[in-house]
Design a protein around this motif. Sequence first.
Motif, PDB file in Angstrom:
ATOM      1  N   UNK A 132      16.145  29.727 -54.580  1.00 21.35           N
ATOM      2  CA  UNK A 132      15.182  30.355 -54.960  1.00 21.35           C
ATOM      3  C   UNK A 132      14.401  29.857 -56.006  1.00 21.35           C
ATOM      4  N   UNK A 133      12.943  30.061 -55.853  1.00 18.64           N
ATOM      5  CA  UNK A 133      11.955  29.165 -56.686  1.00 18.64           C
ATOM      6  C   UNK A 133      10.954  30.337 -57.379  1.00 18.64           C
ATOM      7  N   UNK A 134      10.813  30.666 -58.571  1.00 19.45           N
ATOM      8  CA  UNK A 134       9.671  31.424 -59.026  1.00 19.45           C
ATOM      9  C   UNK A 134       8.762  30.416 -60.081  1.00 19.45           C
ATOM     10  N   UNK A 135       7.384  30.523 -59.964  1.00 18.93           N
ATOM     11  CA  UNK A 135       6.511  29.906 -60.916  1.00 18.93           C
ATOM     12  C   UNK A 135       5.711  30.948 -61.486  1.00 18.93           C
ATOM     13  N   UNK A 136       5.557  30.615 -62.893  1.00 18.47           N
ATOM     14  CA  UNK A 136       4.657  31.528 -63.750  1.00 18.47           C
ATOM     15  C   UNK A 136       3.986  30.940 -64.965  1.00 18.47           C
ATOM     16  N   UNK A 137       3.332  31.654 -65.454  1.00 21.49           N
ATOM     17  CA  UNK A 137       2.332  30.639 -66.708  1.00 21.49           C
ATOM     18  C   UNK A 137       2.573  31.844 -67.898  1.00 21.49           C
ATOM     19  N   UNK A 165      12.908  37.128 -64.695  1.00 24.23           N
ATOM     20  CA  UNK A 165      14.166  38.028 -64.503  1.00 24.23           C
ATOM     21  C   UNK A 165      13.555  38.887 -63.124  1.00 24.23           C
ATOM     22  N   UNK A 166      12.661  39.487 -63.250  1.00 22.50           N
ATOM     23  CA  UNK A 166      11.995  40.397 -62.270  1.00 22.50           C
ATOM     24  C   UNK A 166      11.989  39.622 -60.997  1.00 22.50           C
ATOM     25  N   UNK A 167      11.283  38.612 -60.900  1.00 20.05           N
ATOM     26  CA  UNK A 167      11.155  37.891 -59.718  1.00 20.05           C
ATOM     27  C   UNK A 167      12.515  37.455 -59.094  1.00 20.05           C
ATOM     28  N   UNK A 179       4.237  34.694 -60.041  1.00 22.54           N
ATOM     29  CA  UNK A 179       3.811  35.907 -60.485  1.00 22.54           C
ATOM     30  C   UNK A 179       2.200  36.274 -60.775  1.00 22.54           C
ATOM     31  N   UNK A 180       2.145  37.391 -61.213  1.00 26.70           N
ATOM     32  CA  UNK A 180       0.482  37.912 -61.528  1.00 26.70           C
ATOM     33  C   UNK A 180       0.020  36.578 -62.453  1.00 26.70           C
ATOM     34  N   UNK A 181       0.590  36.621 -63.750  1.00 25.32           N
ATOM     35  CA  UNK A 181      -0.128  35.602 -64.564  1.00 25.32           C
ATOM     36  C   UNK A 181      -0.264  34.211 -64.132  1.00 25.32           C
ATOM     37  N   UNK A 182       0.603  33.814 -63.292  1.00 33.24           N
ATOM     38  CA  UNK A 182       0.228  32.458 -62.471  1.00 33.24           C
ATOM     39  C   UNK A 182      -0.797  32.528 -61.715  1.00 33.24           C
ATOM     40  N   UNK A 200       5.864  44.850 -56.860  1.00 32.85           N
ATOM     41  CA  UNK A 200       5.509  44.712 -58.266  1.00 32.85           C
ATOM     42  C   UNK A 200       4.602  43.895 -58.541  1.00 32.85           C
ATOM     43  N   UNK A 201       3.565  43.818 -57.364  1.00 34.61           N
ATOM     44  CA  UNK A 201       2.465  42.764 -57.512  1.00 34.61           C
ATOM     45  C   UNK A 201       2.836  41.337 -57.473  1.00 34.61           C
ATOM     46  N   UNK A 202       3.772  41.056 -57.018  1.00 33.30           N
ATOM     47  CA  UNK A 202       4.204  39.547 -56.796  1.00 33.30           C
ATOM     48  C   UNK A 202       3.911  39.210 -55.584  1.00 33.30           C
TER      49      UNK A 202
END
Length: 415
Positions: A132-137, A165-167, A179-182, A200-202
């Motif tokens: 699983x991969x999550x990318x954020x900023x 954590x949510x993602x 993520x939304x910030x990314x 959740x807007x992801x």
Amino acid sequence: MSIPALFDKLKNDPSHTAELLNNHFAEIILSHAEANDLPRKKHKPGYLLYLDISDFTVLSEQESLQTLTSIITSYFSSIVSVILSYHGDIYKFAGDGLLALWTDDYEQLLSCACQLQQHQYTTNDSIQLQMKIVVTYDAAMKTIILGNDEFKHYVTLGKCLQELNECEAICQPGEIIITPSMLSRMPHLLNKYQFIKKDNNYISLKYPVGALQMKQLLSTQNSLPDNRQYLPIIQTFLLDSNICRQLSELQCVTITFINLDTISSLIDDYQRIFLQIYEITKTFDGLLTKTILFDKDWSFLCVFGLSMSKDYNSAQQALKSSFKIHEELGKCSIGVSTGLTYCGIIGDPRQRCEYTVIGREVNLAARLMSTYKNVVSCDERTMTTAQLNSCNFHYLVQKELKGLANVGQIWQYKE
């Protein structure tokens, strides 16, 4: 060569040692390696990639420890090479996952994420590993360096932790979650990639599947015999990497996983708690190997019974240490388990690696920590091996431990 003898060798012959040791640290930490005014806080915006191996606990139930170790170390060696080739920095290993950091080039990050997911990793037993991969900023990501002159460690603070954590909870194997910030940082790339909306807007990033040839990691027939003390991690080593190989061993140890449910906003509180756990663990001849703040609140991983330790009862020392920590910190959950575990280097010693522990007992301690709240819980083997008064142990109600079967009776330890 025993591990104590190996440390003596390093002390007396330090040639090349500094370069080798640097491979154990993220670049952001190396830039502050000489800092003595602890705790120290470093602010720096960053693009983060969090990667987690799916069903690792189930895999640890199916494979022998030698085979599991060979699979995971080879797997992470490949992952490290891909991330570094896209100019990312391995920020921290965390059990069966890792956190990588890019300071400016998010296009490289996205390309790296796609490259990682396009690869299909398999063993000769046809076990396919997925991630699983999550990318954020995070524009205000903070790295806090904690500790003292004897031992230092670092943790991450920022809004990105909540998003990760949510993602991670909604991310499926083989998926890349943005993520939304990314997303707000990459509007001009919206036409370059295809996306699927999530909760959740992801959003989930689509990538070409099967574009890369399946990679055969290893043959389980090449697993080392049970009586081999040191387990080689990668088949081909540079000369300097022999040190890392000799620091790796199969050892019957006791694992403690400590989790704090509430986290202060004051940096001095982080320092105080870190030093409390470090000093108590050291007093009972244990080793604090890792502290993780981006998963399961704030967790600490400690090991008792390593070959460099004194000849104490490791299960007994771990339980006494855990109870003292629980008494001093108050609201915390601690899981303790005992058994044969891989203790050594994960990653690629030539590029980026860390010392860690891998095996079913590590997963069991983590599951106990997250399942039995605000107590010191342990498995049957720890209880019997510790040779403590039976009055100190109390039955705990059996609960399902995700991915684990036949765990036996679980006990609460009190003094």
